[in-house]
Enzyme design. Structure first.
Site, PDB file in Angstrom:
ATOM      1  N   HIS A 229      -2.655   8.919  -2.354  1.00  0.00           N
ATOM      2  CA  HIS A 229      -2.858   8.478  -0.971  1.00  0.00           C
ATOM      3  C   HIS A 229      -1.515   8.007  -0.423  1.00  0.00           C
ATOM      4  O   HIS A 229      -0.807   7.233  -1.077  1.00  0.00           O
ATOM      5  CB  HIS A 229      -3.897   7.358  -0.973  1.00  0.00           C
ATOM      6  CG  HIS A 229      -3.897   6.471   0.219  1.00  0.00           C
ATOM      7  ND1 HIS A 229      -4.112   6.934   1.492  1.00  0.00           N
ATOM      8  CD2 HIS A 229      -3.739   5.120   0.321  1.00  0.00           C
ATOM      9  CE1 HIS A 229      -4.081   5.905   2.331  1.00  0.00           C
ATOM     10  NE2 HIS A 229      -3.859   4.802   1.647  1.00  0.00           N
ATOM     11  N   TYR A 263      -4.249   3.471   8.838  1.00  0.00           N
ATOM     12  CA  TYR A 263      -4.322   2.017   8.922  1.00  0.00           C
ATOM     13  C   TYR A 263      -2.909   1.457   8.901  1.00  0.00           C
ATOM     14  O   TYR A 263      -1.959   2.108   8.452  1.00  0.00           O
ATOM     15  CB  TYR A 263      -5.173   1.416   7.800  1.00  0.00           C
ATOM     16  CG  TYR A 263      -4.653   1.612   6.401  1.00  0.00           C
ATOM     17  CD1 TYR A 263      -3.680   0.774   5.868  1.00  0.00           C
ATOM     18  CD2 TYR A 263      -5.169   2.619   5.587  1.00  0.00           C
ATOM     19  CE1 TYR A 263      -3.211   0.933   4.570  1.00  0.00           C
ATOM     20  CE2 TYR A 263      -4.713   2.797   4.288  1.00  0.00           C
ATOM     21  CZ  TYR A 263      -3.732   1.959   3.785  1.00  0.00           C
ATOM     22  OH  TYR A 263      -3.274   2.117   2.502  1.00  0.00           O
ATOM     23  N   ASP A 548     -40.220   1.042  -9.289  1.00  0.00           N
ATOM     24  CA  ASP A 548     -41.676   1.163  -9.289  1.00  0.00           C
ATOM     25  C   ASP A 548     -42.048   2.489  -9.938  1.00  0.00           C
ATOM     26  O   ASP A 548     -41.317   3.478  -9.852  1.00  0.00           O
ATOM     27  CB  ASP A 548     -42.272   1.015  -7.894  1.00  0.00           C
ATOM     28  CG  ASP A 548     -41.802   2.066  -6.907  1.00  0.00           C
ATOM     29  OD1 ASP A 548     -40.814   2.786  -7.186  1.00  0.00           O
ATOM     30  OD2 ASP A 548     -42.402   2.163  -5.818  1.00  0.00           O
TER      31      ASP A 548
END
Length: 816
Positions: A229, A263, A548
């Site tokens: 990255h 960013y 369940d």
């Protein structure tokens, strides 16, 4: 916190990055002191992902669990100090919108933050400019500001936690390379290194992108892909001169420009830029150089300027001041991605005592460490971890090719606007039922789950939808939806429909001890005659709902279980005595649900056995034949209508489909998909485990007290249930007041006009029989008729608490 054991188990943690250091701190805080942390690089900066991470901590996520991890990371690192300052700089976070789609998504994200109790605010362009004066205001539609987010000083946090762990008895050994995992009889016994062997009762792989290397030593595949990255730093900006303290580096919020996969954070008078805009750059974990052989550090690869060039232009467009700077330095930093973007946590079922804490970013590091430490010391975590468990991946999802393709796609989509129903496009189809060819012919629209192709509606039913009078949906809720679903739901209520239930997990439990074993493992009473079917729960020791199950007793020592995830199988195998045999029969079997008021008219002529209500009542099972096909017929209904689940072997599945289809033509049978299925089950109030309830909830607050038989004898979780007081929250049924309004799940719910959210939506969908949207939400106990509001994309939508079940409370549709 668990009490200190008489003898602390010998624990070896592999990796002294942020996860390994945090885990050593959390384990020693719980009284375990025989902890050895092995690190191949030098401490305190050993050269893994932690050593280069920019430290961004954004807490808001569609995953409640990830958000909780990040919140704990912020709390813990804020309290830690190193070098005389906090290990967390709460500069806040600012996510920008430069497109209408992103602007809408930020409102949805603000709703997620409110649901998980995170402070956040949607702000306009001027407020964004005040927080970040370098922005080009004309390009910004607005932003989402979260003041509690910020920057983790990860290496400082490592040092601070290491010091605390060492003070409690842990030891950290650097320059120690793991060369093997010792094992005997299916259990880990130690770790071999280039500096000798270390005996161990428990081994934790916290090796980051080296995880697959450690996994291979243990004989275990770890489903993660290391990817590079890009991160760059600019030359100094005149506009930042004197703005920031060099010790803390930043004062303005972390900035996200997700419309361009970027960013930004401050580095005193420079700006750091991270980019996800480039092509995936996979890294072979087995070819990563050793610390002393790497140009910079093992996790830092040379910067590929050609990949960053388009992003640099986008940076200068958003922040015009960057035009007067250049990229001063950059690198391609390696970190881990998984096929679903979640961490890989838990004990391996293939090698007992071998634990994983992998694919964890700095953002979630302390939260993950706390959860894993709780899990190891107490047997469970205080958070629901089903999204992160290593056992969540099916065997069909574990091939290297699958992991690489899906993990690379996770990198591409890391900043994309992802719809909750959106499926990845490749590799598909992977798992298909025997009915797949027929479904294609009927124009099935498939979405994917667990690797299975699942029809959500069929274009063949488009003609039926022409008469449906439905409100117009707004664009977000209209994605991955069709009005055909309404027609399929109506056909199920009025005639008969066939549903592909093959993806439902099926386990077979046999042997002399099968009944006693299942009685101990589950909450309901299974001591019934063969031919009975029982809905029951797997609980943990605190009474939390782990899963369940639907349990059919087919013979004295033969049970078939309808389960949820691979973790259910692992959990049962963990506890099974020698006289109990358990196997997953899902791949070799299939199932068709035949439901609707005409279901008996369709099925009865195809068998010589009596399928009347008197002969085969609700929650009963029968082995019979449908035409030439042997089936196990279970009188169950997850849609609230008369009918059966019909199970057979996969080789006979197509014949079963064709037999039912031909017999159903005179009755107007249709194939129906999961979109209609979900609508019908919500109207009936049937829960979906993993959405409506998890290990964080007990049966009584989830409305499942009927599945608990306290007088049957001892079972896991019973003692905890005895000690419970009155519930302070309940899974609550809501209907939206406006027939045109729709919500999808995870939205915040407000009981009063102001203040914080009182809870959040779990499952939601349009109830076509009721003519309005149905939502279930965790809320404080509220009386039916209580008005509430659900926030959907920033707008408050009125809803009302309603009594359950909403549809057919007297069960007249099923019991006939």
């Amino acid at each position: 916190m668990s009490s200190t054991p008489a003898t602390s188990p010998r624990v070896v943690v592999i990796g002294a990055g942020i996860v390994g250091c945090s885990l050593a701190d959390e384990l020693t805080a719980r009284g375990w002191d025989d902890i050895t942390v092995l690190e191949q690089g030098p401490l305190p900066a050993p050269g893994g992902s932690t050593s280069h991470a920019p430290g961004l901590v954004y807490r808001t996520s569609p995953s409640k669990t990830l958000s909780a991890f990040a919140q704990y990371t912020v709390e813990k690192f804020s309290a830690l100090r190193a070098d005389g300052q906090s290990c967390f700089n709460a500069v806040g976070g600012l996510e920008l919108a430069t497109t209408p789609e992103r602007w809408a998504d930020l409102h949805r994200k603000a709703g997620l933050a409110a649901s998980w109790g995170i402070e956040g605010e949607i702000i306009g362009p001027d407020a964004c400019l005040k927080l970040w004066p370098l922005l080009d205001r004309d390009r910004v539609l607005g932003g989402f500001h979260t003041p509690g987010d910020g920057l983790a000083r990860s290496l400082s946090a490592c040092r601070a936690q290491t010091e605390r762990a060492v003070a409690r008895g842990a030891r950290f050994l650097d320059r120690t390379t793991v060369t093997g995992i010792e094992q005997r009889g299916g259990r880990v016994t130690g770790v071999t290194t280039d500096r000798g062997s270390f005996a161990a009762d428990l081994v934790v792989s916290a090796a980051g992108f080296w995880g697959p290397v450690i996994g291979r030593m243990a004989g275990i595949g770890i489903p993660l892909l290391p990817l590079a990255h890009q991160y760059a730093k600019t030359t100094p900006l005149a506009e930042l001169a004197g703005v920031n303290n060099p010790r803390t580096e930043a004062s303005r919020p972390i900035l996200r420009h997700q419309d361009r996969d970027l960013y930004f954070r401050e580095h005193t008078d420079r700006i750091g830029i991270g980019s996800y805009a480039h092509r995936p750059l996979p890294v072979d974990a087995f070819a990563v150089p050793r610390y002393d052989e790497a140009p910079a550090m093992p996790s830092s690869y040379p910067f590929t300027e050609e990949d960053f060039a388009p992003s640099w232009e986008d940076c200068k467009t958003l922040l015009p001041a960057l035009a007067h700077t250049r990229v001063d330095e950059g690198f391609n930093g390696v970190f881990s991605f998984t096929p679903d973007g979640m961490p890989v946590l838990g004990e391996s079922s293939a090698l007992r005592g071998f634990w994983l804490a992998e694919a964890v970013w700095v953002t979630h590091s302390a939260g993950v460490a706390k959860a894993v430490a709780e899990w190891m010391t107490d047997g469970r975590a205080s958070l629901d971890l089903h999204e992160c468990e290593v056992s969540r991946f099916e065997s069909a999802q574990s091939s290297p090719a699958y992991v690489e393709e899906r993990a690379a796609r996770q990198f591409i989509e890391v900043y994309d606007v992802i719809h909750p129903l959106q499926s990845m496009e490749q590799p598909r189809p992977l798992r298909v039922s025997p009915f797949y060819a027929r479904q294609l012919r009927l124009g099935a629209h498939f979405l994917e789950g667990g690797g299975w192709e699942r029809p959500h509606w069929y274009e063949a039913n488009a003609g039926l939808a022409a008469t449906e009078q439905l409100p117009t949906r707004e664009p977000w809720s209209a994605r991955h939806w069709s009005p055909i679903a309404a027609a399929e739901a109506r056909a199920t209520r009025e005639k008969v429909a066939m549903y592909d239930m093959t993806p439902l997990r099926r386990l077979e439990v046999t042997g002399p001890g099968a009944l006693d074993f299942l009685q101990h493992m589950t909450s309901n009473n299974l001591a019934k005659k063969p031919g009975s079917v029982t809905y029951t729960l797997l609980l943990d020791e605190t009474g939390g709902v782990l899963s369940d199950l639907t349990v059919a007793r087919l013979a004295e020592q033969h049970f078939q279980l309808g389960a949820n995830t691979p973790a259910d199988l692992d959990r049962l195998l963990d506890h099974a005595p020698d006289d109990v045999h358990i196997r997953d029969i899902t791949p070799g079997t299939c199932c068709i649900g035949v439901w609707g008021p005409l279901a008996r008219d369709l099925v009865q002529p195809l068998t010589r056995d009596d399928l009347s209500h008197q002969a085969l009542g609700y929650f009963k099972a029968l082995r019979t034949h449908i035409g030439h096909v042997p089936v196990t017929a279970m009188r169950l209904s997850y849609v609230g209508e008369l009918g059966w689940e019909l199970y057979t072997t996969a080789d006979l599945g197509l014949r079963l489909w064709d037999t039912l289809w031909e017999a159903g033509r005179p009755h107007g049978v249709i194939a129906a998909g999961r979109s209609a299925f979900n609508s019908l089950r919500l109207e009936k109030g049937y829960r979906a485990w993993g959405h409506d309830m998890t290990a964080e909830h007990n049966p009584y607050e989830a409305g499942l007290g009927f599945a608990v038989r306290m007088n049957k004898g001892d079972f896991i979780g019973r003692d905890a249930l005895v000690a419970l007081g009155e519930p302070t929250r309940r899974l609550t049924a809501l209907t939206l007041d406006d027939p045109a309004a729709v919500v999808l799940g995870k939205e915040p719910v407000y009981v009063n006009s102001g203040g914080c959210a009182a809870g959040y939506v779990t499952s939601a969908g349009y109830g076509y029989t009721l003519g309005r949207c149905v939502a279930y939400a965790w809320l404080p106990p509220l009386a039916p008729g209580t008005p509430v509001h659900i926030e959907y994309f920033g707008e408050k939508t009125a809803a009302t608490v309603v009594e359950e079940p909403l549809f057919d409370p007297k069960m007249t549709h099923i019991l006939k």
